[in-house]
Design a protein around this motif. Structure first.
Motif, PDB file in Angstrom:
ATOM      1  N   PHE A  84       0.771  -1.171  -0.149  1.00  0.00           N
ATOM      2  CA  PHE A  84      -0.073  -0.023  -0.078  1.00  0.00           C
ATOM      3  C   PHE A  84       0.901   1.325  -0.025  1.00  0.00           C
ATOM      4  O   PHE A  84       2.058   1.260   0.736  1.00  0.00           O
ATOM      5  CB  PHE A  84      -1.040   0.121   1.399  1.00  0.00           C
ATOM      6  CG  PHE A  84      -1.782  -1.236   1.295  1.00  0.00           C
ATOM      7  CD1 PHE A  84      -2.825  -1.327   0.517  1.00  0.00           C
ATOM      8  CD2 PHE A  84      -1.796  -1.914   2.198  1.00  0.00           C
ATOM      9  CE1 PHE A  84      -3.858  -2.057   0.531  1.00  0.00           C
ATOM     10  CE2 PHE A  84      -2.732  -3.076   2.418  1.00  0.00           C
ATOM     11  CZ  PHE A  84      -3.696  -3.141   1.569  1.00  0.00           C
ATOM     12  N   HIS A  85       0.330   2.545  -0.574  1.00  0.00           N
ATOM     13  CA  HIS A  85       1.061   3.358  -0.693  1.00  0.00           C
ATOM     14  C   HIS A  85       0.210   4.501  -0.333  1.00  0.00           C
ATOM     15  O   HIS A  85      -1.010   4.627  -0.821  1.00  0.00           O
ATOM     16  CB  HIS A  85       1.943   3.699  -1.809  1.00  0.00           C
ATOM     17  CG  HIS A  85       0.998   3.935  -3.053  1.00  0.00           C
ATOM     18  ND1 HIS A  85       0.760   2.648  -4.036  1.00  0.00           N
ATOM     19  CD2 HIS A  85       0.341   4.876  -3.650  1.00  0.00           C
ATOM     20  CE1 HIS A  85       0.122   3.112  -4.958  1.00  0.00           C
ATOM     21  NE2 HIS A  85      -0.241   4.148  -4.923  1.00  0.00           N
ATOM     22  N   SER A  86       0.886   5.876  -0.004  1.00  0.00           N
ATOM     23  CA  SER A  86       0.158   7.077   0.156  1.00  0.00           C
ATOM     24  C   SER A  86      -0.223   7.706  -0.880  1.00  0.00           C
ATOM     25  O   SER A  86       0.389   7.351  -2.263  1.00  0.00           O
ATOM     26  CB  SER A  86       1.029   8.064   1.356  1.00  0.00           C
ATOM     27  OG  SER A  86       2.150   8.450   0.428  1.00  0.00           O
ATOM     28  N   THR A  87      -1.009   8.775  -1.100  1.00  0.00           N
ATOM     29  CA  THR A  87      -1.324   9.594  -2.173  1.00  0.00           C
ATOM     30  C   THR A  87       0.135  10.352  -2.513  1.00  0.00           C
ATOM     31  O   THR A  87       0.091  10.841  -3.752  1.00  0.00           O
ATOM     32  CB  THR A  87      -2.096  10.569  -2.150  1.00  0.00           C
ATOM     33  OG1 THR A  87      -1.881  11.412  -0.982  1.00  0.00           O
ATOM     34  CG2 THR A  87      -3.756  10.005  -1.608  1.00  0.00           C
ATOM     35  N   VAL A  99       5.386   3.965  -7.930  1.00  0.00           N
ATOM     36  CA  VAL A  99       4.642   4.568  -9.092  1.00  0.00           C
ATOM     37  C   VAL A  99       3.009   4.486  -9.058  1.00  0.00           C
ATOM     38  O   VAL A  99       2.661   3.201  -8.391  1.00  0.00           O
ATOM     39  CB  VAL A  99       4.927   4.141 -10.345  1.00  0.00           C
ATOM     40  CG1 VAL A  99       4.409   4.304 -11.613  1.00  0.00           C
ATOM     41  CG2 VAL A  99       6.705   4.204 -10.653  1.00  0.00           C
ATOM     42  N   HIS A 100       2.380   5.383  -8.993  1.00  0.00           N
ATOM     43  CA  HIS A 100       0.946   5.309  -9.059  1.00  0.00           C
ATOM     44  C   HIS A 100       0.802   4.577 -10.636  1.00  0.00           C
ATOM     45  O   HIS A 100       1.117   4.886 -11.572  1.00  0.00           O
ATOM     46  CB  HIS A 100       0.277   6.653  -9.033  1.00  0.00           C
ATOM     47  CG  HIS A 100       0.657   7.499  -7.646  1.00  0.00           C
ATOM     48  ND1 HIS A 100       0.152   7.212  -6.397  1.00  0.00           N
ATOM     49  CD2 HIS A 100       1.306   8.309  -7.550  1.00  0.00           C
ATOM     50  CE1 HIS A 100       0.573   8.002  -5.719  1.00  0.00           C
ATOM     51  NE2 HIS A 100       1.377   8.909  -6.357  1.00  0.00           N
ATOM     52  N   HIS A 101      -0.507   3.721 -10.337  1.00  0.00           N
ATOM     53  CA  HIS A 101      -0.972   3.185 -11.580  1.00  0.00           C
ATOM     54  C   HIS A 101      -2.462   3.297 -11.584  1.00  0.00           C
ATOM     55  O   HIS A 101      -3.125   3.155 -10.552  1.00  0.00           O
ATOM     56  CB  HIS A 101      -0.731   1.605 -11.537  1.00  0.00           C
ATOM     57  CG  HIS A 101       0.749   1.326 -11.720  1.00  0.00           C
ATOM     58  ND1 HIS A 101       1.513   0.892 -10.893  1.00  0.00           N
ATOM     59  CD2 HIS A 101       1.344   1.339 -12.861  1.00  0.00           C
ATOM     60  CE1 HIS A 101       2.769   0.564 -11.329  1.00  0.00           C
ATOM     61  NE2 HIS A 101       2.684   0.847 -12.575  1.00  0.00           N
ATOM     62  N   LEU A 106      -7.897   6.757 -11.498  1.00  0.00           N
ATOM     63  CA  LEU A 106      -7.919   6.868 -10.210  1.00  0.00           C
ATOM     64  C   LEU A 106      -6.630   5.748  -9.871  1.00  0.00           C
ATOM     65  O   LEU A 106      -7.012   4.527  -9.968  1.00  0.00           O
ATOM     66  CB  LEU A 106      -9.276   6.620  -9.603  1.00  0.00           C
ATOM     67  CG  LEU A 106      -9.367   6.941  -8.143  1.00  0.00           C
ATOM     68  CD1 LEU A 106      -9.107   8.062  -7.707  1.00  0.00           C
ATOM     69  CD2 LEU A 106     -10.801   6.173  -7.818  1.00  0.00           C
ATOM     70  N   CYS A 107      -5.997   5.919  -8.952  1.00  0.00           N
ATOM     71  CA  CYS A 107      -4.946   5.131  -8.337  1.00  0.00           C
ATOM     72  C   CYS A 107      -5.487   4.278  -6.979  1.00  0.00           C
ATOM     73  O   CYS A 107      -6.633   5.150  -6.578  1.00  0.00           O
ATOM     74  CB  CYS A 107      -3.571   5.764  -7.971  1.00  0.00           C
ATOM     75  SG  CYS A 107      -2.643   4.580  -7.393  1.00  0.00           S
ATOM     76  N   SER A 108      -5.224   3.204  -6.466  1.00  0.00           N
ATOM     77  CA  SER A 108      -5.724   2.538  -5.467  1.00  0.00           C
ATOM     78  C   SER A 108      -5.417   3.344  -4.167  1.00  0.00           C
ATOM     79  O   SER A 108      -6.150   3.428  -3.375  1.00  0.00           O
ATOM     80  CB  SER A 108      -5.339   1.223  -5.304  1.00  0.00           C
ATOM     81  OG  SER A 108      -3.696   1.351  -5.161  1.00  0.00           O
ATOM     82  N   CYS A 109      -4.609   4.754  -4.217  1.00  0.00           N
ATOM     83  CA  CYS A 109      -4.346   5.313  -2.884  1.00  0.00           C
ATOM     84  C   CYS A 109      -5.439   6.479  -2.966  1.00  0.00           C
ATOM     85  O   CYS A 109      -5.364   7.255  -2.157  1.00  0.00           O
ATOM     86  CB  CYS A 109      -2.966   5.794  -2.952  1.00  0.00           C
ATOM     87  SG  CYS A 109      -2.620   6.977  -4.576  1.00  0.00           S
ATOM     88  N   GLY A 110      -6.111   6.531  -3.857  1.00  0.00           N
ATOM     89  CA  GLY A 110      -7.046   7.675  -4.237  1.00  0.00           C
ATOM     90  C   GLY A 110      -6.571   9.094  -5.020  1.00  0.00           C
ATOM     91  O   GLY A 110      -7.262   9.822  -5.121  1.00  0.00           O
TER      92      GLY A 110
HETATM   93 ZN   LIG Z   1      -1.196   5.849  -5.938  1.00  0.00          ZN
END
Ligand SMILES: [Zn+2]
Ligand SMILES: [Zn+2]
Ligand SMILES: [Zn+2]
Length: 389
Positions: A84-87, A99-101, A106-110
Protein backbone atom coordinates in the motif's frame (compact mmCIF):
# COMPACT_ATOMS: atom_id res chain seq x y z
CA UNK A 1 -44.38 -9.27 72.79
CA UNK A 2 -40.65 -9.20 72.42
CA UNK A 3 -40.43 -13.00 72.18
CA UNK A 4 -43.17 -13.16 69.55
CA UNK A 5 -41.39 -10.54 67.51
CA UNK A 6 -38.10 -12.42 67.66
CA UNK A 7 -39.80 -15.52 66.22
CA UNK A 8 -41.66 -13.65 63.39
CA UNK A 9 -38.76 -11.78 61.67
CA UNK A 10 -36.48 -14.79 61.04
CA UNK A 11 -39.51 -16.68 59.64
CA UNK A 12 -40.36 -13.80 57.25
CA UNK A 13 -36.71 -13.66 56.13
CA UNK A 14 -36.68 -17.40 55.34
CA UNK A 15 -39.95 -17.07 53.40
CA UNK A 16 -38.65 -14.16 51.36
CA UNK A 17 -35.40 -16.02 50.59
CA UNK A 18 -37.33 -19.09 49.41
CA UNK A 19 -39.53 -16.94 47.19
CA UNK A 20 -36.48 -15.17 45.71
CA UNK A 21 -34.64 -18.44 44.94
CA UNK A 22 -37.82 -19.90 43.44
CA UNK A 23 -38.34 -16.96 41.05
CA UNK A 24 -34.63 -17.05 40.14
CA UNK A 25 -34.71 -20.79 39.36
CA UNK A 26 -37.89 -20.36 37.31
CA UNK A 27 -36.39 -17.50 35.31
CA UNK A 28 -33.20 -19.45 34.68
CA UNK A 29 -35.18 -22.48 33.52
CA UNK A 30 -37.25 -20.42 31.14
CA UNK A 31 -34.11 -19.02 29.60
CA UNK A 32 -32.36 -22.38 29.38
CA UNK A 33 -35.31 -24.09 27.76
CA UNK A 34 -35.56 -21.33 25.20
CA UNK A 35 -39.15 -20.49 25.96
CA UNK A 36 -40.39 -16.96 25.86
CA UNK A 37 -38.93 -14.84 28.61
CA UNK A 38 -41.38 -12.42 30.04
CA UNK A 39 -39.04 -10.92 32.62
CA UNK A 40 -36.69 -8.08 31.74
CA UNK A 41 -33.28 -9.36 30.51
CA UNK A 42 -30.64 -9.00 33.16
CA UNK A 43 -27.67 -8.72 30.83
CA UNK A 44 -26.83 -5.22 29.53
CA UNK A 45 -25.76 -5.07 25.92
CA UNK A 46 -23.10 -2.40 25.54
CA UNK A 47 -23.22 -0.68 22.14
CA UNK A 48 -19.78 0.78 21.36
CA UNK A 49 -19.74 4.50 20.80
CA UNK A 50 -18.95 5.37 17.16
CA UNK A 51 -15.30 6.34 16.94
CA UNK A 52 -13.74 9.16 14.94
CA UNK A 53 -10.50 7.20 14.58
CA UNK A 54 -9.81 5.95 11.01
CA UNK A 55 -9.59 2.20 10.61
CA UNK A 56 -5.98 1.03 10.90
CA UNK A 57 -4.30 -0.02 7.63
CA UNK A 58 -3.56 -3.71 7.95
CA UNK A 59 -0.44 -4.56 5.98
CA UNK A 60 0.11 -8.17 4.90
CA UNK A 61 2.73 -10.02 6.94
CA UNK A 62 6.38 -9.37 6.25
CA UNK A 63 9.58 -10.00 8.18
CA UNK A 64 8.39 -7.66 10.91
CA UNK A 65 11.64 -5.67 11.07
CA UNK A 66 11.30 -1.91 11.16
CA UNK A 67 14.30 -0.84 9.07
CA UNK A 68 14.12 -0.77 5.28
CA UNK A 69 16.56 0.76 2.82
CA UNK A 70 15.63 1.06 -0.87
CA UNK A 71 12.74 -1.32 -0.22
CA UNK A 72 14.98 -4.04 1.31
CA UNK A 73 15.04 -4.97 5.02
CA UNK A 74 18.50 -4.11 6.38
CA UNK A 75 18.28 -6.91 8.96
CA UNK A 76 17.17 -9.93 6.91
CA UNK A 77 17.11 -8.92 3.23
CA UNK A 78 13.32 -9.19 2.90
CA UNK A 79 12.25 -7.34 -0.27
CA UNK A 80 9.20 -5.11 0.28
CA UNK A 81 6.37 -5.75 -2.15
CA UNK A 82 4.97 -2.26 -1.53
CA UNK A 83 1.45 -3.45 -0.66
CA UNK A 84 0.00 0.00 0.00
CA UNK A 85 1.15 3.55 -0.63
CA UNK A 86 0.10 7.07 0.28
CA UNK A 87 -1.27 9.61 -2.20
CA UNK A 88 2.26 11.05 -2.19
CA UNK A 89 3.44 7.72 -3.62
CA UNK A 90 5.30 6.53 -0.52
CA UNK A 91 5.11 2.86 0.46
CA UNK A 92 3.38 2.64 3.85
CA UNK A 93 5.77 -0.09 4.96
CA UNK A 94 9.23 0.83 3.73
CA UNK A 95 8.81 4.48 2.68
CA UNK A 96 10.13 3.92 -0.87
CA UNK A 97 8.71 6.05 -3.68
CA UNK A 98 6.39 3.95 -5.82
CA UNK A 99 4.69 4.61 -9.16
CA UNK A 100 0.94 5.32 -9.13
CA UNK A 101 -1.03 3.12 -11.52
CA UNK A 102 -4.36 4.45 -12.65
CA UNK A 103 -7.51 2.50 -13.45
CA UNK A 104 -10.28 4.75 -14.73
CA UNK A 105 -7.87 7.63 -13.96
CA UNK A 106 -7.83 6.77 -10.24
CA UNK A 107 -5.01 5.10 -8.30
CA UNK A 108 -5.78 2.66 -5.47
CA UNK A 109 -4.35 5.28 -3.07
CA UNK A 110 -7.03 7.78 -4.15
CA UNK A 111 -4.80 9.94 -6.32
CA UNK A 112 -5.83 11.21 -9.75
CA UNK A 113 -3.21 11.86 -12.48
CA UNK A 114 -1.19 15.05 -12.33
CA UNK A 115 -2.48 16.63 -15.55
CA UNK A 116 -0.74 19.72 -16.85
CA UNK A 117 -2.67 22.42 -18.67
CA UNK A 118 0.21 24.65 -19.73
CA UNK A 119 4.01 24.40 -19.88
CA UNK A 120 5.54 21.63 -17.81
CA UNK A 121 7.68 22.49 -14.77
CA UNK A 122 11.08 23.88 -15.85
CA UNK A 123 13.03 20.76 -14.95
CA UNK A 124 11.40 18.88 -17.88
CA UNK A 125 12.97 21.33 -20.35
CA UNK A 126 16.49 20.19 -19.58
CA UNK A 127 18.39 16.92 -19.84
CA UNK A 128 18.04 14.45 -17.00
CA UNK A 129 21.14 12.89 -15.43
CA UNK A 130 19.61 9.44 -15.66
CA UNK A 131 19.39 9.39 -19.44
CA UNK A 132 18.09 6.44 -21.43
CA UNK A 133 19.68 5.15 -24.62
CA UNK A 134 18.55 5.88 -28.17
CA UNK A 135 19.29 3.33 -30.87
CA UNK A 136 18.45 3.44 -34.55
CA UNK A 137 17.76 0.83 -37.17
CA UNK A 138 16.52 0.90 -40.76
CA UNK A 139 15.10 -1.49 -43.30
CA UNK A 140 14.75 -1.39 -47.06
CA UNK A 141 11.35 -1.78 -48.62
CA UNK A 142 9.31 -0.70 -51.64
CA UNK A 143 6.75 2.05 -51.35
CA UNK A 144 3.55 0.27 -52.39
CA UNK A 145 1.85 3.19 -54.05
CA UNK A 146 4.81 4.64 -55.93
CA UNK A 147 6.59 1.33 -56.55
CA UNK A 148 9.96 2.76 -55.64
CA UNK A 149 12.60 1.62 -53.17
CA UNK A 150 12.60 3.39 -49.84
CA UNK A 151 14.56 3.21 -46.58
CA UNK A 152 12.42 3.22 -43.49
CA UNK A 153 14.07 4.27 -40.23
CA UNK A 154 13.14 3.14 -36.74
CA UNK A 155 14.39 4.65 -33.48
CA UNK A 156 14.28 2.98 -30.07
CA UNK A 157 14.38 4.61 -26.64
CA UNK A 158 15.58 2.25 -23.91
CA UNK A 159 15.11 3.54 -20.36
CA UNK A 160 18.04 4.33 -18.04
CA UNK A 161 19.18 1.12 -16.35
CA UNK A 162 17.53 -1.03 -19.04
CA UNK A 163 17.77 -4.62 -17.83
CA UNK A 164 17.20 -7.48 -20.33
CA UNK A 165 16.05 -9.59 -17.38
CA UNK A 166 12.97 -7.39 -16.92
CA UNK A 167 9.91 -6.99 -19.11
CA UNK A 168 9.02 -3.58 -20.50
CA UNK A 169 5.86 -2.03 -21.89
CA UNK A 170 6.22 -0.73 -25.44
CA UNK A 171 4.84 2.57 -26.76
CA UNK A 172 5.11 3.17 -30.52
CA UNK A 173 4.87 6.88 -31.42
CA UNK A 174 4.17 8.19 -34.91
CA UNK A 175 5.35 11.60 -36.06
CA UNK A 176 3.68 14.29 -38.16
CA UNK A 177 4.58 16.28 -41.25
CA UNK A 178 7.97 18.02 -41.48
CA UNK A 179 9.50 15.88 -38.73
CA UNK A 180 11.11 12.46 -38.59
CA UNK A 181 11.11 9.35 -36.42
CA UNK A 182 13.62 11.21 -34.23
CA UNK A 183 11.08 13.85 -33.20
CA UNK A 184 9.51 11.66 -30.50
CA UNK A 185 13.00 10.67 -29.30
CA UNK A 186 16.06 12.91 -29.22
CA UNK A 187 15.44 15.60 -31.86
CA UNK A 188 15.74 19.17 -30.49
CA UNK A 189 12.30 20.71 -30.99
CA UNK A 190 11.66 24.45 -30.99
CA UNK A 191 9.33 26.05 -28.43
CA UNK A 192 8.36 29.69 -27.99
CA UNK A 193 10.85 32.14 -26.43
CA UNK A 194 13.79 30.46 -28.23
CA UNK A 195 13.48 27.45 -26.01
CA UNK A 196 14.00 23.88 -27.14
CA UNK A 197 12.94 20.54 -25.82
CA UNK A 198 13.70 16.91 -26.55
CA UNK A 199 10.90 14.47 -25.88
CA UNK A 200 13.34 11.99 -24.36
CA UNK A 201 14.04 14.45 -21.52
CA UNK A 202 10.41 14.02 -20.46
CA UNK A 203 10.65 10.21 -20.51
CA UNK A 204 14.00 10.25 -18.69
CA UNK A 205 12.74 12.50 -15.90
CA UNK A 206 9.34 10.86 -15.50
CA UNK A 207 11.09 7.51 -15.08
CA UNK A 208 13.81 8.93 -12.76
CA UNK A 209 11.17 10.57 -10.56
CA UNK A 210 9.09 7.37 -10.52
CA UNK A 211 6.12 9.09 -12.11
CA UNK A 212 5.96 6.20 -14.61
CA UNK A 213 7.46 2.73 -14.94
CA UNK A 214 10.42 2.43 -17.30
CA UNK A 215 9.23 1.64 -20.82
CA UNK A 216 10.54 1.18 -24.36
CA UNK A 217 9.53 3.81 -26.90
CA UNK A 218 9.69 3.06 -30.61
CA UNK A 219 9.28 5.60 -33.38
CA UNK A 220 9.27 4.81 -37.09
CA UNK A 221 9.48 6.95 -40.19
CA UNK A 222 6.20 7.14 -42.04
CA UNK A 223 4.80 7.26 -45.52
CA UNK A 224 3.65 10.82 -45.90
CA UNK A 225 3.34 10.80 -49.68
CA UNK A 226 0.04 12.39 -50.58
CA UNK A 227 -0.13 11.66 -54.32
CA UNK A 228 -2.33 9.25 -56.22
CA UNK A 229 -3.20 6.05 -54.34
CA UNK A 230 -1.67 7.58 -51.24
CA UNK A 231 -4.01 5.71 -48.94
CA UNK A 232 -2.33 2.42 -49.74
CA UNK A 233 1.14 3.44 -48.69
CA UNK A 234 0.13 5.76 -45.90
CA UNK A 235 -2.03 3.43 -43.91
CA UNK A 236 -2.10 -0.08 -45.32
CA UNK A 237 1.64 -0.41 -45.79
CA UNK A 238 2.32 1.22 -42.44
CA UNK A 239 -0.03 -1.25 -40.71
CA UNK A 240 1.60 -4.14 -42.53
CA UNK A 241 5.10 -3.03 -41.56
CA UNK A 242 4.14 -2.32 -37.98
CA UNK A 243 2.78 -5.85 -37.59
CA UNK A 244 5.32 -7.72 -39.70
CA UNK A 245 8.55 -5.76 -39.37
CA UNK A 246 8.64 -3.20 -36.56
CA UNK A 247 6.87 -5.07 -33.74
CA UNK A 248 8.63 -8.41 -34.42
CA UNK A 249 12.02 -6.65 -34.57
CA UNK A 250 11.27 -4.88 -31.27
CA UNK A 251 10.25 -8.10 -29.53
CA UNK A 252 13.25 -10.03 -30.89
CA UNK A 253 15.80 -7.44 -29.88
CA UNK A 254 14.46 -6.03 -26.62
CA UNK A 255 12.82 -7.37 -23.51
CA UNK A 256 9.05 -6.96 -23.82
CA UNK A 257 6.02 -8.80 -22.43
CA UNK A 258 5.61 -10.85 -25.63
CA UNK A 259 6.92 -14.42 -25.30
CA UNK A 260 8.23 -14.39 -28.87
CA UNK A 261 7.84 -12.36 -32.05
CA UNK A 262 4.97 -14.37 -33.53
CA UNK A 263 1.70 -12.50 -34.17
CA UNK A 264 -0.02 -14.74 -31.60
CA UNK A 265 2.52 -13.97 -28.88
CA UNK A 266 2.43 -10.21 -29.53
CA UNK A 267 -1.36 -10.30 -29.54
CA UNK A 268 -1.40 -12.21 -26.25
CA UNK A 269 0.65 -9.37 -24.70
CA UNK A 270 -1.31 -6.55 -26.40
CA UNK A 271 -2.16 -4.84 -23.11
CA UNK A 272 1.57 -4.01 -22.89
CA UNK A 273 1.65 -2.38 -26.33
CA UNK A 274 0.41 1.15 -27.03
CA UNK A 275 0.37 3.27 -30.18
CA UNK A 276 0.20 7.03 -30.37
CA UNK A 277 1.05 10.02 -32.49
CA UNK A 278 0.74 13.73 -33.14
CA UNK A 279 -0.92 15.45 -36.08
CA UNK A 280 -0.58 13.02 -39.05
CA UNK A 281 0.70 10.61 -36.44
CA UNK A 282 -2.74 10.76 -34.84
CA UNK A 283 -4.37 9.83 -38.20
CA UNK A 284 -1.96 6.89 -38.32
CA UNK A 285 -2.85 5.92 -34.77
CA UNK A 286 -6.53 5.73 -35.68
CA UNK A 287 -6.13 4.19 -39.09
CA UNK A 288 -3.12 1.87 -38.94
CA UNK A 289 -3.62 1.27 -35.22
CA UNK A 290 -7.18 1.22 -33.95
CA UNK A 291 -8.67 0.12 -37.27
CA UNK A 292 -6.00 -2.23 -38.62
CA UNK A 293 -3.81 -3.34 -35.72
CA UNK A 294 -6.20 -3.69 -32.77
CA UNK A 295 -5.12 -7.33 -32.18
CA UNK A 296 -1.60 -6.00 -31.36
CA UNK A 297 -2.27 -2.80 -29.42
CA UNK A 298 -4.84 -2.08 -26.72
CA UNK A 299 -3.94 1.54 -25.89
CA UNK A 300 -4.04 4.60 -28.13
CA UNK A 301 -2.86 8.21 -27.76
CA UNK A 302 -4.17 10.64 -30.37
CA UNK A 303 -2.84 14.20 -30.28
CA UNK A 304 -4.06 16.95 -32.60
CA UNK A 305 -5.27 14.82 -35.48
CA UNK A 306 -8.41 13.82 -37.28
CA UNK A 307 -9.84 10.67 -38.81
CA UNK A 308 -12.65 9.01 -40.72
CA UNK A 309 -14.98 8.43 -37.77
CA UNK A 310 -17.37 6.19 -39.71
CA UNK A 311 -14.58 3.78 -40.53
CA UNK A 312 -13.31 3.71 -36.94
CA UNK A 313 -16.76 2.81 -35.62
CA UNK A 314 -17.28 0.24 -38.37
CA UNK A 315 -13.93 -1.40 -37.66
CA UNK A 316 -14.25 -1.39 -33.86
CA UNK A 317 -17.71 -2.97 -34.15
CA UNK A 318 -16.71 -5.47 -36.87
CA UNK A 319 -16.92 -9.20 -36.01
CA UNK A 320 -13.14 -9.48 -36.45
CA UNK A 321 -12.29 -6.77 -33.90
CA UNK A 322 -15.34 -6.54 -31.65
CA UNK A 323 -13.84 -8.81 -28.98
CA UNK A 324 -10.59 -6.86 -28.63
CA UNK A 325 -10.65 -4.48 -25.67
CA UNK A 326 -9.53 -0.88 -25.88
CA UNK A 327 -7.79 -0.34 -22.55
CA UNK A 328 -7.11 3.34 -23.15
CA UNK A 329 -8.13 5.90 -25.74
CA UNK A 330 -6.59 9.26 -24.80
CA UNK A 331 -7.20 12.10 -27.24
CA UNK A 332 -5.95 15.65 -26.77
CA UNK A 333 -5.19 18.96 -28.47
CA UNK A 334 -4.18 22.52 -27.64
CA UNK A 335 -6.78 25.22 -27.06
CA UNK A 336 -5.62 27.21 -30.12
CA UNK A 337 -4.56 24.14 -32.06
CA UNK A 338 -5.84 24.02 -35.68
CA UNK A 339 -6.65 20.36 -35.06
CA UNK A 340 -8.64 20.88 -31.84
CA UNK A 341 -12.03 20.71 -33.57
CA UNK A 342 -11.04 17.69 -35.68
CA UNK A 343 -9.64 15.65 -32.80
CA UNK A 344 -12.55 16.65 -30.58
CA UNK A 345 -15.16 15.64 -33.15
CA UNK A 346 -13.52 12.24 -33.66
CA UNK A 347 -13.61 11.59 -29.91
CA UNK A 348 -17.17 12.78 -29.32
CA UNK A 349 -18.47 10.96 -32.41
CA UNK A 350 -16.72 7.64 -31.85
CA UNK A 351 -17.08 7.23 -28.07
CA UNK A 352 -20.91 7.33 -27.90
CA UNK A 353 -21.17 4.86 -30.79
CA UNK A 354 -18.80 2.22 -29.44
CA UNK A 355 -20.12 0.54 -26.33
CA UNK A 356 -16.75 -0.47 -24.91
CA UNK A 357 -15.45 3.11 -24.98
CA UNK A 358 -16.63 5.01 -21.91
CA UNK A 359 -15.78 8.67 -21.42
CA UNK A 360 -13.95 9.03 -18.09
CA UNK A 361 -13.26 5.31 -17.76
CA UNK A 362 -11.10 4.17 -20.66
CA UNK A 363 -11.64 7.19 -22.94
CA UNK A 364 -10.40 10.71 -22.18
CA UNK A 365 -10.32 13.98 -24.05
CA UNK A 366 -8.01 16.68 -22.74
CA UNK A 367 -7.37 20.23 -23.87
CA UNK A 368 -4.22 22.04 -22.77
CA UNK A 369 -2.94 25.55 -23.48
CA UNK A 370 -1.09 25.45 -26.77
CA UNK A 371 -1.18 25.38 -30.53
CA UNK A 372 -0.43 22.73 -33.13
CA UNK A 373 3.10 22.36 -31.84
CA UNK A 374 5.49 20.66 -29.46
CA UNK A 375 4.39 22.80 -26.52
CA UNK A 376 1.04 20.99 -26.71
CA UNK A 377 2.52 17.56 -27.45
CA UNK A 378 5.12 17.79 -24.68
CA UNK A 379 2.34 18.53 -22.17
CA UNK A 380 0.04 15.85 -23.52
CA UNK A 381 2.66 13.12 -23.66
CA UNK A 382 3.37 13.91 -19.98
CA UNK A 383 -0.34 13.66 -19.18
CA UNK A 384 -0.93 10.54 -21.24
CA UNK A 385 2.16 8.64 -20.05
CA UNK A 386 0.74 8.55 -16.53
CA UNK A 387 -2.38 6.75 -17.76
CA UNK A 388 -1.06 4.62 -20.58
CA UNK A 389 0.21 1.55 -18.67
ZN1 LIG B 1 -1.24 5.78 -5.86
ZN1 LIG C 1 13.68 -8.18 7.96
ZN1 LIG D 1 7.65 -0.86 0.30
Amino acid sequence: MKRENRGFWPLLLVLLLCLGVGVGVLAARMQLSGTEVTTEPTAVIVTPEPTEEPLPVILPEDCGHPAFENGVCVLCGYVCEHPFHSTEGECLRCGEKVVHHYVHALCSCGRIPDYHESLLPDRFYEPCEEAGTILSWSFETTDWSRQMPVTMKVGFYLPYGYDPGQKYNVLVLMHGLRTTEESWLGLPLPLENDREIQMRWIYDRMIAEKIIDPLIIVSASQYLYRGEDFYKSKYEQMAYELQNVILPYTVENFSTWAEDSSPEAISAAREHFALGGNSWGSYFTYDTGMCQSLPYFSRFLCFSGDANTGWIVEQLESPALRDYSVDLYYAAAGDYDVALKGEQSVFYTVVPLVERLVDGENAFFHVCQGGHDWATWSIEIYNALQLVF
